[in-house]
Design an enzyme around this catalytic site. Structure first.
Site, PDB file in Angstrom:
ATOM      1  N   GLY A  13       5.931  -7.471  -5.814  1.00 39.27           N
ATOM      2  CA  GLY A  13       5.471  -7.524  -7.208  1.00 39.27           C
ATOM      3  C   GLY A  13       5.983  -6.328  -7.993  1.00 39.27           C
ATOM      4  N   ARG A  74      10.275 -11.885  -3.666  1.00 38.98           N
ATOM      5  CA  ARG A  74       9.611 -11.873  -2.359  1.00 38.98           C
ATOM      6  C   ARG A  74      10.514 -12.710  -1.454  1.00 38.98           C
ATOM      7  NH1 ARG A  74       4.662  -9.573  -3.478  1.00 38.98           N
ATOM      8  NH2 ARG A  74       3.666 -10.119  -5.448  1.00 38.98           N
ATOM      9  N   ASP A 105       3.230  -2.736   0.232  1.00 34.34           N
ATOM     10  CA  ASP A 105       3.185  -2.685   1.702  1.00 34.34           C
ATOM     11  C   ASP A 105       4.131  -3.686   2.365  1.00 34.34           C
ATOM     12  OD1 ASP A 105       1.594  -4.840   1.026  1.00 34.34           O
ATOM     13  OD2 ASP A 105       0.096  -4.464   2.577  1.00 34.34           O
ATOM     14  N   THR A 128       3.467  -0.201  -6.531  1.00 37.04           N
ATOM     15  CA  THR A 128       2.563  -1.350  -6.593  1.00 37.04           C
ATOM     16  C   THR A 128       1.353  -0.993  -7.452  1.00 37.04           C
ATOM     17  OG1 THR A 128       0.972  -2.705  -5.348  1.00 37.04           O
ATOM     18  CG2 THR A 128       1.594  -0.632  -4.337  1.00 37.04           C
ATOM     19  N   ASP A 130      -1.478  -2.108  -6.902  1.00 34.14           N
ATOM     20  CA  ASP A 130      -2.674  -2.261  -6.059  1.00 34.14           C
ATOM     21  C   ASP A 130      -3.212  -0.937  -5.505  1.00 34.14           C
ATOM     22  OD1 ASP A 130      -2.325  -4.953  -6.460  1.00 34.14           O
ATOM     23  OD2 ASP A 130      -1.357  -5.302  -4.523  1.00 34.14           O
ATOM     24  N   ASP A 132      -2.593   0.318  -2.689  1.00 36.79           N
ATOM     25  CA  ASP A 132      -3.096   0.052  -1.339  1.00 36.79           C
ATOM     26  C   ASP A 132      -2.216   0.638  -0.234  1.00 36.79           C
ATOM     27  OD1 ASP A 132      -0.986  -1.627  -1.813  1.00 36.79           O
ATOM     28  OD2 ASP A 132      -1.943  -3.429  -1.022  1.00 36.79           O
ATOM     29  N   ARG A 174      -5.050  -7.770  -4.672  1.00 43.03           N
ATOM     30  CA  ARG A 174      -4.857  -8.467  -3.391  1.00 43.03           C
ATOM     31  C   ARG A 174      -6.038  -8.184  -2.475  1.00 43.03           C
ATOM     32  NH1 ARG A 174       0.165 -10.536  -1.629  1.00 43.03           N
ATOM     33  NH2 ARG A 174       1.262  -9.215  -3.086  1.00 43.03           N
TER      34      ARG A 174
HETATM   35  O1  F6P Z   1       0.866  -6.702  -5.161  1.00 41.91           O
HETATM   36  C1  F6P Z   1       0.825  -6.774  -6.540  1.00 41.91           C
HETATM   37  C2  F6P Z   1       0.152  -8.050  -7.000  1.00 41.91           C
HETATM   38  O2  F6P Z   1       0.123  -8.028  -8.399  1.00 41.91           O
HETATM   39  C3  F6P Z   1      -1.237  -8.286  -6.413  1.00 41.91           C
HETATM   40  O3  F6P Z   1      -2.238  -7.553  -7.068  1.00 41.91           O
HETATM   41  C4  F6P Z   1      -1.357  -9.769  -6.573  1.00 41.91           C
HETATM   42  O4  F6P Z   1      -2.237 -10.315  -5.604  1.00 41.91           O
HETATM   43  C5  F6P Z   1       0.035 -10.261  -6.337  1.00 41.91           C
HETATM   44  O5  F6P Z   1       0.896  -9.169  -6.585  1.00 41.91           O
HETATM   45  C6  F6P Z   1       0.445 -11.433  -7.178  1.00 41.91           C
HETATM   46  O6  F6P Z   1       1.716 -11.811  -6.785  1.00 41.91           O
HETATM   47  P1  F6P Z   1       2.611 -12.861  -7.577  1.00 41.91           P
HETATM   48  O7  F6P Z   1       3.139 -12.175  -8.801  1.00 41.91           O
HETATM   49  O8  F6P Z   1       3.692 -13.187  -6.622  1.00 41.91           O
HETATM   50  O9  F6P Z   1       1.739 -13.998  -7.951  1.00 41.91           O
END
Ligand code: F6P
Length: 326
Positions: A13, A74, A105, A128, A130, A132, A174
């Site tokens: 992300g 991803r 991560d 990130t 998050d 985390d 997340r």
């Molecule tokens: O890891 C960053 C994040 O924004 C999380 O908070 C969230 O769960 C996820 O990515 C959402 O991913 P995507 O943009 O692939 O829907």
């Protein structure tokens, strides 16, 4: 082995401040006499050879921009040995002898696997929203996302108060509750539901059953997103509507707007400091470390420590939230 040519990629992300990190790595490396390649679309772009040499001007005027000029992805292919082989071959093709990986991560996990399989020096930067990753007090993007959440929740407060409603507001994170917990403190929410705390649902019910604070005309609860449809703000709002029909309940999901926007000063400075430190680490022969910040000092965190799953929430933060929301 002296590192002469580095590749930079952003993965997973996107997060505000990734561009500031790309700029810092590119310019620090060029300053040190290295050659730099920008790798587009994360590991997927490394596999598909979407690689371009970067000069200092490639990173001009990007420090204030959200998102990532390198794009991100991803990559399912990178999870396979065949994909990683292609990635390594493309590194060799361009003479890239080290990587700087900016991401969360999943991205740092990918870096550690590639580093192990092909003996490549890799340094990670924590990118990130998050927050985390363990070993660093903050990740790049977290402060900006937190400020975005604060602005949004402040706005919801206006309408919540006008209508005397109970709002459940879902934020990202997340499996981590940092955005929700600190977002709730920053906006004076009544409560928070985070993945790290399992007893919270009962506490929330008790809080609602007691009518929150009697003098309050509205209430707001921040909720970390959840894969469980019963969790998350929507599921929670539905359950609460049934259990407490006397409340006028509404739900708001902040979604991807939390990932956008111009990075805050804190994120730009964090990205610049860690980006510079990543290049210094490679010059010193360090590898398989993520550059973090702890007590305002740059720290090098071994990959396996950064990605361990238990970056703890400080329980005192929950106490602060609850005491201040009486
Ligand atoms: O890891 C960053 C994040 O924004 C999380 O908070 C969230 O769960 C996820 O990515 C959402 O991913 P995507 O943009 O692939 O829907």
């Amino acid at each position: 082995m002296e590192v002469k040519t580095i590749g930079i990629l952003t993965s997973g992300g996107d997060a505000p401040g990734m561009n500031a990190a790309i700029r810092a790595v590119t310019r620090s490396a060029i300053f040190a006499g290295m050659k730099v390649f920008g790798i587009y679309r994360g590991y997927q772009g490394l596999i598909e050879d979407q690689i371009e040499e970067f000069k200092t001007q490639n990173v001009s005027n990007i420090i204030s921009r959200g998102g990532t000029i390198l794009k991100t992805a991803r990559s399912a292919d990178f999870k396979t040995p065949e994909g990683r082989k292609l990635a390594y071959e493309n590194m060799q093709k361009h003479g890239i002898d080290a990587l700087v990986v900016i991401g969360g991560d999943g991205s740092i996990t990918g870096a550690s696997i590639l580093a192990r399989e092909y003996d490549v020096p890799i340094v990670g930067l924590p990118g990130t929203i998050d927050n985390d990753l363990a070993g660093t007090d903050m990740t790049i993007g977290y402060d900006t996302a937190m400020n975005t959440i604060m602005e949004c929740v402040d706005k919801i407060r206006d309408t919540a108060t006008s209508h005397a409603r109970l709002f459940f507001i879902e934020v990202m994170g997340r499996d981590a509750g940092f955005l929700a917990l600190n977002g709730a403190i920053a906006t004076g929410c009544e409560d928070v539901i985070i993945p790290e705390e399992t007893t919270q649902y009962d506490q929330l019910k008790a809080l609602i059953a007691n009518g929150f604070r009697k003098s309050k005309s509205s209430s707001m609860v921040l909720v970390t997103e959840s894969k469980d449809p019963q969790g998350g703000a929507l599921g929670l709002a539905e359950r609460m509507k049934k259990e407490f029909p006397e409340y006028d309940v509404r739900c708001s999901i902040l979604g991807h707007l939390q990932r956008g926007g111009s990075p805050t000063a804190a994120d730009r400075i964090l990205a610049s400091r860690t980006g510079y430190a990543a290049v210094e680490a490679l010059r010193e022969g360090q590898r398989n470390v993520m550059i973090g910040i702890h007590n305002d000092h740059i720290v090098n965190v071994p990959f396996h420590k950064a990605i361990k799953k238990d970056k703890p929430i400080d329980p005192e933060l929950l106490t602060v939230l609850r005491v201040l929301s009486i």
